[in-house]
Design a protein around this motif. Sequence first.
Motif, mmCIF file in Angstrom:
data_model
loop_
_atom_site.group_PDB
_atom_site.id
_atom_site.type_symbol
_atom_site.label_atom_id
_atom_site.label_comp_id
_atom_site.label_asym_id
_atom_site.label_seq_id
_atom_site.Cartn_x
_atom_site.Cartn_y
_atom_site.Cartn_z
ATOM 1 N N UNK A 49 0.808 -1.224 0.000
ATOM 2 C CA UNK A 49 0.000 0.000 0.000
ATOM 3 C C UNK A 49 0.838 1.269 0.000
ATOM 4 N N UNK A 50 2.136 1.134 0.147
ATOM 5 C CA UNK A 50 3.029 2.283 0.251
ATOM 6 C C UNK A 50 3.407 2.758 -1.149
ATOM 7 N N UNK A 51 2.913 3.933 -1.517
ATOM 8 C CA UNK A 51 3.126 4.437 -2.876
ATOM 9 C C UNK A 51 4.407 5.248 -3.016
ATOM 10 N N UNK A 52 5.225 5.310 -1.969
ATOM 11 C CA UNK A 52 6.431 6.110 -2.031
ATOM 12 C C UNK A 52 7.532 5.455 -2.840
ATOM 13 N N UNK A 53 8.680 6.113 -2.840
ATOM 14 C CA UNK A 53 9.865 5.574 -3.485
ATOM 15 C C UNK A 53 10.774 4.980 -2.419
ATOM 16 N N UNK A 54 11.851 4.384 -2.837
ATOM 17 C CA UNK A 54 12.763 3.812 -1.860
ATOM 18 C C UNK A 54 12.532 2.329 -1.660
ATOM 19 N N UNK A 55 13.197 1.790 -0.632
ATOM 20 C CA UNK A 55 13.276 0.336 -0.473
ATOM 21 C C UNK A 55 12.831 -0.142 0.902
ATOM 22 N N UNK A 56 12.171 0.716 1.680
ATOM 23 C CA UNK A 56 11.859 0.301 3.046
ATOM 24 C C UNK A 56 10.613 0.997 3.578
ATOM 25 N N UNK A 57 9.604 0.194 3.941
ATOM 26 C CA UNK A 57 8.368 0.714 4.538
ATOM 27 C C UNK A 57 8.279 0.410 6.024
ATOM 28 N N UNK A 58 9.228 -0.348 6.554
ATOM 29 C CA UNK A 58 9.136 -0.803 7.944
ATOM 30 C C UNK A 58 10.374 -0.332 8.705
ATOM 31 N N UNK A 59 10.144 0.398 9.787
ATOM 32 C CA UNK A 59 11.246 1.021 10.496
ATOM 33 C C UNK A 59 11.444 0.394 11.871
ATOM 34 N N UNK A 60 12.685 0.202 12.229
ATOM 35 C CA UNK A 60 13.017 -0.287 13.560
ATOM 36 C C UNK A 60 12.757 0.805 14.584
ATOM 37 N N UNK A 61 12.260 0.410 15.723
ATOM 38 C CA UNK A 61 11.920 1.366 16.775
ATOM 39 C C UNK A 61 13.159 1.918 17.466
ATOM 40 N N UNK A 62 13.205 3.238 17.584
ATOM 41 C CA UNK A 62 14.189 3.881 18.453
ATOM 42 C C UNK A 62 13.511 4.356 19.737
ATOM 43 N N UNK A 63 12.381 3.743 20.038
ATOM 44 C CA UNK A 63 11.682 4.045 21.269
ATOM 45 C C UNK A 63 11.219 5.489 21.343
ATOM 46 N N UNK A 166 13.373 6.252 3.906
ATOM 47 C CA UNK A 166 13.300 4.841 3.532
ATOM 48 C C UNK A 166 14.001 4.497 2.242
ATOM 49 N N UNK A 167 14.858 5.384 1.763
ATOM 50 C CA UNK A 167 15.514 5.106 0.482
ATOM 51 C C UNK A 167 16.390 3.861 0.564
ATOM 52 N N UNK A 168 17.040 3.678 1.726
ATOM 53 C CA UNK A 168 17.864 2.484 1.934
ATOM 54 C C UNK A 168 17.379 1.722 3.162
ATOM 55 N N UNK A 169 17.126 0.443 3.007
ATOM 56 C CA UNK A 169 16.735 -0.393 4.143
ATOM 57 C C UNK A 169 17.905 -0.641 5.082
ATOM 58 N N UNK A 170 19.132 -0.432 4.608
ATOM 59 C CA UNK A 170 20.319 -0.730 5.415
ATOM 60 C C UNK A 170 20.762 0.447 6.273
ATOM 61 N N UNK A 171 20.072 1.587 6.188
ATOM 62 C CA UNK A 171 20.493 2.781 6.915
ATOM 63 C C UNK A 171 19.921 2.753 8.328
#
Length: 253
Positions: A49-63, A166-171
Amino acid sequence: MLPYIEQNQVANAINFSFGFNEFAGQSGLADPIQSTAISITINSFICPSDAGKGRNSYRASNGTNWDWWSREAGAGPMTRNSDGKLSSITDGLSNTIAFAERNRGDGDGSRYNPGDVYVGVPGSAWGLPTYVIQNPGDQQIIQSSVIPDCVAAAKAGNTPTWDWGGFYWAAGDYPGAKMNFVLTPNSKVPDCSPWGGVGAGIGFYSARSRHSGGVNVLMSDGSVKFIKDSINLQTWYSLATRSGGELVSSDAY
C-alpha cells in the motif's frame, strides 16, 4: 535478518567492516563499497500500500528517544548502544514494538506527503531537557513549543522537506530504517526536524501508513498487530519502550 528471509546473497554482498554513504543515492553517486547490496530491492521490506519511493516501509523502533541516541529511559528493543538481546526487553516481548510502518518518501520536493519531513524548523526542537519525550519536562516543551513551531513552519509553505525517507533499508538512522514515537500513528501533526537538508538525527519520525485508521507493527515476540490512530499517547509510549515497567492491556490498543 537477511539469511532468515532467503537473502543470503545480499548478506554476503555487504562488507561489514565498513559503513556506507546513505545519502549518495539522492546525489546520484554510488557508494563504492556497499552499492551492490544496499541498492537491491527486497520485496518483503515494502508494504504493497506504500506508494512512495525507496526500499523500506518498515522502520526499527528507536523508542521514545527524540534524537538518534539510545537512552535507556526511552530505549526501544533495537536501539543504538543496545546489546540486542531479548533479555533486555523487560516489559515483555509481546508488549514492546520492534518495527512499525512508516511511509517511504516520495522524492518530490514540491509538496509534503506522509513519509516526508519538514527540515530546518525553528530551534525549539533542540532545547529538550533529556531528549526522552515521555519525560514531563520534555513533554511540556514538545506540546507548548515544538509542535506549534512545526505546524506553523509547515503552514508557512517556505520550509523545505526531506523527501527520501526509507531510500535504503540498510540505513540504521531516522532517514533510512528507524522511527520514533513522539507522535501517535498517522498524526495530523507533520513530521519535522530542526536538522537542515537531509532530515537526519532529531525530530518527528512517526509511524504512518496508507491504511485506514492505523498502522501495522511487529512486536518483539514476532507477532503482528494493527494499532489504531486513536491510541492513547501514554499507551503508545509504553509500547515503544523496552524497560519502562508499564503494564499495558491488549484492549488498550
